[in-house]
Scaffold this motif. Structure first.
Motif, PDB file in Angstrom:
ATOM      1  N   GLY A 189      -0.072  -2.495  -6.210  1.00  0.00           N
ATOM      2  CA  GLY A 189      -0.318  -1.432  -5.194  1.00  0.00           C
ATOM      3  C   GLY A 189      -1.921  -1.666  -4.750  1.00  0.00           C
ATOM      4  O   GLY A 189      -2.690  -2.029  -5.645  1.00  0.00           O
ATOM      5  N   TYR A 190      -2.083  -1.493  -3.665  1.00  0.00           N
ATOM      6  CA  TYR A 190      -3.446  -1.565  -2.911  1.00  0.00           C
ATOM      7  C   TYR A 190      -3.861  -0.490  -2.191  1.00  0.00           C
ATOM      8  O   TYR A 190      -3.027  -0.013  -1.475  1.00  0.00           O
ATOM      9  CB  TYR A 190      -3.356  -2.999  -1.889  1.00  0.00           C
ATOM     10  CG  TYR A 190      -4.757  -2.902  -1.171  1.00  0.00           C
ATOM     11  CD1 TYR A 190      -5.757  -3.543  -1.660  1.00  0.00           C
ATOM     12  CD2 TYR A 190      -4.648  -2.605   0.214  1.00  0.00           C
ATOM     13  CE1 TYR A 190      -6.893  -3.789  -1.244  1.00  0.00           C
ATOM     14  CE2 TYR A 190      -5.943  -2.818   0.928  1.00  0.00           C
ATOM     15  CZ  TYR A 190      -7.216  -3.341   0.342  1.00  0.00           C
ATOM     16  OH  TYR A 190      -8.183  -3.606   0.949  1.00  0.00           O
ATOM     17  N   SER A 247      -3.189   6.200  -5.464  1.00  0.00           N
ATOM     18  CA  SER A 247      -2.978   5.510  -6.703  1.00  0.00           C
ATOM     19  C   SER A 247      -1.768   5.842  -7.515  1.00  0.00           C
ATOM     20  O   SER A 247      -0.956   5.186  -8.120  1.00  0.00           O
ATOM     21  CB  SER A 247      -4.388   5.268  -7.555  1.00  0.00           C
ATOM     22  OG  SER A 247      -4.211   4.421  -8.766  1.00  0.00           O
ATOM     23  N   ALA A 248      -1.996   7.232  -7.947  1.00  0.00           N
ATOM     24  CA  ALA A 248      -0.832   7.788  -8.714  1.00  0.00           C
ATOM     25  C   ALA A 248       0.533   7.494  -8.169  1.00  0.00           C
ATOM     26  O   ALA A 248       1.612   7.428  -8.818  1.00  0.00           O
ATOM     27  CB  ALA A 248      -1.361   9.363  -9.118  1.00  0.00           C
ATOM     28  N   ARG A 249       0.622   7.803  -6.952  1.00  0.00           N
ATOM     29  CA  ARG A 249       1.802   7.567  -6.183  1.00  0.00           C
ATOM     30  C   ARG A 249       2.460   6.289  -6.238  1.00  0.00           C
ATOM     31  O   ARG A 249       3.690   5.925  -6.557  1.00  0.00           O
ATOM     32  CB  ARG A 249       1.595   8.083  -4.599  1.00  0.00           C
ATOM     33  CG  ARG A 249       1.861   9.702  -4.710  1.00  0.00           C
ATOM     34  CD  ARG A 249       1.855  10.232  -3.288  1.00  0.00           C
ATOM     35  NE  ARG A 249       1.503  11.460  -3.346  1.00  0.00           N
ATOM     36  CZ  ARG A 249       1.412  12.492  -2.294  1.00  0.00           C
ATOM     37  NH1 ARG A 249       1.524  12.109  -1.065  1.00  0.00           N
ATOM     38  NH2 ARG A 249       1.267  13.761  -2.277  1.00  0.00           N
ATOM     39  N   PHE A 285       0.343  -2.848 -11.292  1.00  0.00           N
ATOM     40  CA  PHE A 285      -1.211  -2.595 -11.158  1.00  0.00           C
ATOM     41  C   PHE A 285      -1.338  -2.168  -9.756  1.00  0.00           C
ATOM     42  O   PHE A 285      -0.603  -1.915  -8.885  1.00  0.00           O
ATOM     43  CB  PHE A 285      -1.805  -3.944 -11.144  1.00  0.00           C
ATOM     44  CG  PHE A 285      -1.513  -5.044 -12.387  1.00  0.00           C
ATOM     45  CD1 PHE A 285      -1.863  -4.953 -13.704  1.00  0.00           C
ATOM     46  CD2 PHE A 285      -0.434  -5.941 -12.012  1.00  0.00           C
ATOM     47  CE1 PHE A 285      -1.222  -5.697 -14.474  1.00  0.00           C
ATOM     48  CE2 PHE A 285      -0.016  -6.971 -12.860  1.00  0.00           C
ATOM     49  CZ  PHE A 285      -0.596  -6.703 -14.109  1.00  0.00           C
ATOM     50  N   VAL A 286      -2.418  -1.457  -9.836  1.00  0.00           N
ATOM     51  CA  VAL A 286      -3.082  -0.567  -8.498  1.00  0.00           C
ATOM     52  C   VAL A 286      -4.510  -0.954  -8.400  1.00  0.00           C
ATOM     53  O   VAL A 286      -5.530  -1.041  -9.502  1.00  0.00           O
ATOM     54  CB  VAL A 286      -2.881   0.885  -8.634  1.00  0.00           C
ATOM     55  CG1 VAL A 286      -3.387   1.399  -7.180  1.00  0.00           C
ATOM     56  CG2 VAL A 286      -1.378   1.154  -8.689  1.00  0.00           C
ATOM     57  N   ASP A 311       0.800  -1.382  -0.076  1.00  0.00           N
ATOM     58  CA  ASP A 311      -0.042  -0.035  -0.308  1.00  0.00           C
ATOM     59  C   ASP A 311       0.948   1.302  -0.005  1.00  0.00           C
ATOM     60  O   ASP A 311       0.285   2.502  -0.095  1.00  0.00           O
ATOM     61  CB  ASP A 311      -0.987   0.089   1.162  1.00  0.00           C
ATOM     62  CG  ASP A 311      -0.230   0.173   2.545  1.00  0.00           C
ATOM     63  OD1 ASP A 311       0.831  -0.461   2.885  1.00  0.00           O
ATOM     64  OD2 ASP A 311      -0.445   1.239   3.162  1.00  0.00           O
ATOM     65  N   SER A 312       2.127   1.112   0.128  1.00  0.00           N
ATOM     66  CA  SER A 312       2.933   2.288   0.437  1.00  0.00           C
ATOM     67  C   SER A 312       4.042   2.437  -0.785  1.00  0.00           C
ATOM     68  O   SER A 312       4.508   1.488  -1.354  1.00  0.00           O
ATOM     69  CB  SER A 312       3.697   2.286   1.767  1.00  0.00           C
ATOM     70  OG  SER A 312       4.728   1.451   1.509  1.00  0.00           O
TER      71      SER A 312
END
Length: 224
Positions: free
Chosen positions: A183-184, A195-197, A205-206, A166-167
């Motif tokens: 990414g979560y 999401s963009a970060r 993928f996010v 998540d980070s």
């Protein structure tokens, strides 16, 4: 024959919705030690780091040097809040119940905190002893150390590992380890640019929920 894939889960903010509670604990403890101003905005810049790196980051951002002799106060306050309020992230229990194949946890938190988090949320049964902490390696995230360590312990090729984080720090570490990074953004600490970060950090993928994670894993050859 499909290759075996190891799924590596971060704990805080991925398996358990802990980040808002952890931020509250830091704020309370710093206040108790006469160091106000450590708010959720400050802590948000530290998500994904291990405790010693968080303390150093807070010092850099605020000038507050937390006393080393009081390090245990942070976990004590956090443990109280976790015991009372910690929940699994929405949908993770059902997701883990149907996930096929090897999985482990690789977290910046201490082993005690990881085990407590998984116990109070009922998720411990899905991982057994496959719990790895940044305390076991030299460098915390965004270094790849914890992910490479976990892959080695699980007898997995890094290229065959899929990390769920998540980070941005965690995503950077997964990418540096040569692993697929998901990414979560389904935790309670998510924000407009989250999401963009994660994408900017290198996420392949996010996903905003575990249904989407399941779809992405299926595309990578993992039944979920």
């Amino acid at each position: 024959m499909a290759r075996s894939r190891l799924i590596i889960f971060d704990c805080d903010g991925v398996l358990v919705d802990s980040e808002p509670l952890a931020a509250r604990a830091y704020e309370r403890v710093y206040d108790k030690h006469g160091m106000p101003g450590v708010n959720t905005g400050i802590i948000a810049q530290c998500i994904g780091m291990k405790q010693s790196d968080i303390i150093a980051k807070i010092r850099d951002l605020t000038g507050h040097q937390f006393p080393a002799t009081a390090d245990g106060d942070i976990w004590a306050e956090t443990k109280v809040l976790f015991s009372q309020e910690l929940k699994p992230t929405l949908g993770i229990t059902a997701f883990l119940a149907t996930l096929v194949g090897d999985r482990c946890v690789a977290s910046s938190s201490s082993v005690e905190r990881i085990n407590h988090s998984l116990a109070v949320t009922g998720l411990a049964r899905f991982f057994g002893d496959a719990i790895y902490s940044s305390s076991m390696v030299k460098n915390g995230k965004p270094a790849p150390d914890i992910f490479l360590f976990a892959a080695d312990k699980m007898d997995a090729n890094p290229a065959d590992c899929i990390v769920i984080e998540d980070s941005p720090f965690g995503i950077q570490g997964a990418v540096a380890a040569g692993m697929t990074a998901i990414g979560y953004t389904g935790g309670g600490h998510t924000y407009a640019e989250h999401s963009a970060r994660l994408t900017a950090a290198g996420a392949d993928f996010v996903c905003a929920d575990w249904h989407d994670v399941s779809r992405q894993l299926s595309g990578l050859g993992v039944p979920a």
